[in-house]
Enzyme design. Structure first.
Site, PDB file in Angstrom:
ATOM      1  N   ARG A   1       0.709  -1.096   0.118  1.00 34.06           N
ATOM      2  CA  ARG A   1       0.102  -0.027  -0.041  1.00 34.06           C
ATOM      3  C   ARG A   1       0.854   1.239  -0.023  1.00 34.06           C
ATOM      4  O   ARG A   1       0.358   2.275   0.613  1.00 34.06           O
ATOM      5  CB  ARG A   1      -0.903  -0.004   1.141  1.00 34.06           C
TER       6      ARG A   1
ATOM      7  N   ASP B   1      -6.695  -3.364  -7.439  1.00 31.36           N
ATOM      8  CA  ASP B   1      -6.936  -3.764  -6.231  1.00 31.36           C
ATOM      9  C   ASP B   1      -7.416  -5.319  -6.531  1.00 31.36           C
ATOM     10  O   ASP B   1      -7.767  -5.714  -7.623  1.00 31.36           O
ATOM     11  CB  ASP B   1      -8.399  -3.039  -5.861  1.00 31.36           C
TER      12      ASP B   1
END
Ligand code: CP3
Length: 347
Positions: free
Chosen positions: A28, A77
């Site tokens: 992330r 994602d």
């Protein structure tokens, strides 16, 4: 054959070689803790950003331009894979991901579609191609997918959950249908990862974020065979592309995970890295595992954490420095800079 990256440290460590410096990237590393990300996000939804290769490339490069990371990870994602299978995804602010038509009974599984990643997830493949172009070989680009178990959790629960109790209950109640679902997810993930490699991903990571909700025995029965099958296929079809596994809260599963045909074993921050290295050994390379909360605390907490994580992995054949899970959104960007500089300086 493409040229070797100008900074090969990450790929060298993935192969178990000893690079000139310890490579570091962060799960992330693109996201809401960065002002540049929030500025773009203010104008577009997360799915709009993922599905527009130009924007996804911009976001992929934001941390690369801000910090001297040793690898980039494509902005995408894990959940977009479920859309072409027939599940309708929406990210709701304050709530997270929601599927409007989750799997409720075994018949829903037979209605799932096989995907053609090259067509239906082409936005991410185009983002990989464009990111490779923009990176101009400075550092390697990592592709990724969710693992079948974690994807099944969202497909059945239809949203996030603390421990996915309902999903485990469903799995125990319908073992046959569960196996069918896992077969279908495995085919989709394999197709997606091979397509990412074809598009230019130079390493791939499988995120099994929720595997830790299973006991070791149930992980072996209900999840591991399918993750293993993915790595077997990748090892056969793309042997030169490093394969990384990460599961959060999965310390009790490492005995099984460490036997997968992977190049790099990711550890979350709860795991005693020195003990894991001596137990599961080499030639595996290891990735991890600084507690992301240290970045919220103080400069000193970061310095101390970097030193102890590096020491803990000193017995590993190769170590890729990372957090033990994703960057928290309230992380001050200066601390990310400090972290990366500290990793590089302490070699
Ligand atoms: O690492 C990177 O920089 C690449 C990008 C990336 C994202 N999601 C972007 C994203 C990666 C690797 C992921 C993986 C992912 N997505 C996982 C596995 C990793 C993990 O953390 O365990 C999971 C479980 C998801 C599912 C997901 N996506 C959730 C639960 C959420 C909501 C989280 C939240 O805090 O709102 C997302 C959204 C998401 N994916 C964001 C980002 C940057 C935040 C979206 C926003 O800007 O609102």
């Amino acid at each position: 054959m493409r040229d070797a990256p100008l900074n090969p440290a990450f790929l060298q460590a993935c192969r178990g070689e000893t690079p000139a410096h310890t490579p570091v990237w962060l799960m992330r590393q693109a996201g809401r803790y960065m002002a540049e990300y929030r500025a773009l996000r203010a104008k577009h939804s997360i799915l709009e950003m993922i599905k527009d290769p130009e924007k996804a490339t911009t976001v992929t490069l934001q941390p690369v331009n801000a910090f001297p990371v040793d690898a980039a990870i494509i902005f995408a994602d894990i959940l977009t894979l479920l859309e072409p299978m027939g599940l309708n995804l929406e990210f709701i602010s304050g709530k997270g991901p929601v599927f409007h038509n989750p799997i409720r009974d075994p018949a829903d599984i037979r209605a799932l579609k096989a995907i053609d990643a090259g067509r239906e997830l082409n936005f991410t493949l185009d983002a990989i191609r464009l990111s490779r172009e923009k990176l101009a070989n400075r550092i390697p680009l990592i592709g990724f997918s969710g693992a079948p178990y974690t994807l099944a959790c969202y497909a059945i629960e239809g949203a996030g959950s603390k421990d996915f109790d309902n999903v485990r209950a469903w799995m125990f109640a319908h073992p046959q249908a569960w196996a069918d679902l896992m077969d279908r997810l495995t085919d989709a993930v394999t197709d997606y990862l091979l397509a990412q490699i074809q598009a230019g991903a130079q390493a791939v990571q499988l995120f099994d974020s929720w595997a830790g909700s299973l006991s070791l025995a149930d992980y072996r029965r209900f999840a591991a065979p399918w993750s293993r099958r993915i790595f077997d296929t990748l090892a056969r079809e793309a042997p030169d592309v490093p394969r990384i596994h990460f599961s959060a809260n999965g310390g009790h599963l490492l005995e099984e995970i460490s036997t997968f045909p992977i190049s790099v074993l990711g550890l979350d921050w709860r795991v005693d890295a020195a003990a894991a290295v001596s137990k599961y050994g080499n030639p595996l390379a290891y990735q991890g595992n600084l507690d992301p909360a240290r970045l919220l605390a103080s400069d000193e907490a970061v310095r101390e954490g970097v030193a102890s994580v590096k020491a803990a992995f000193s017995g590993a054949q190769a170590h890729i420095f990372n957090l033990g899970h994703g960057v928290v959104k309230t992380t001050p960007p200066e601390r990310v800079k400090l972290l990366i500089d500290q990793v590089h300086a302490r070699d």
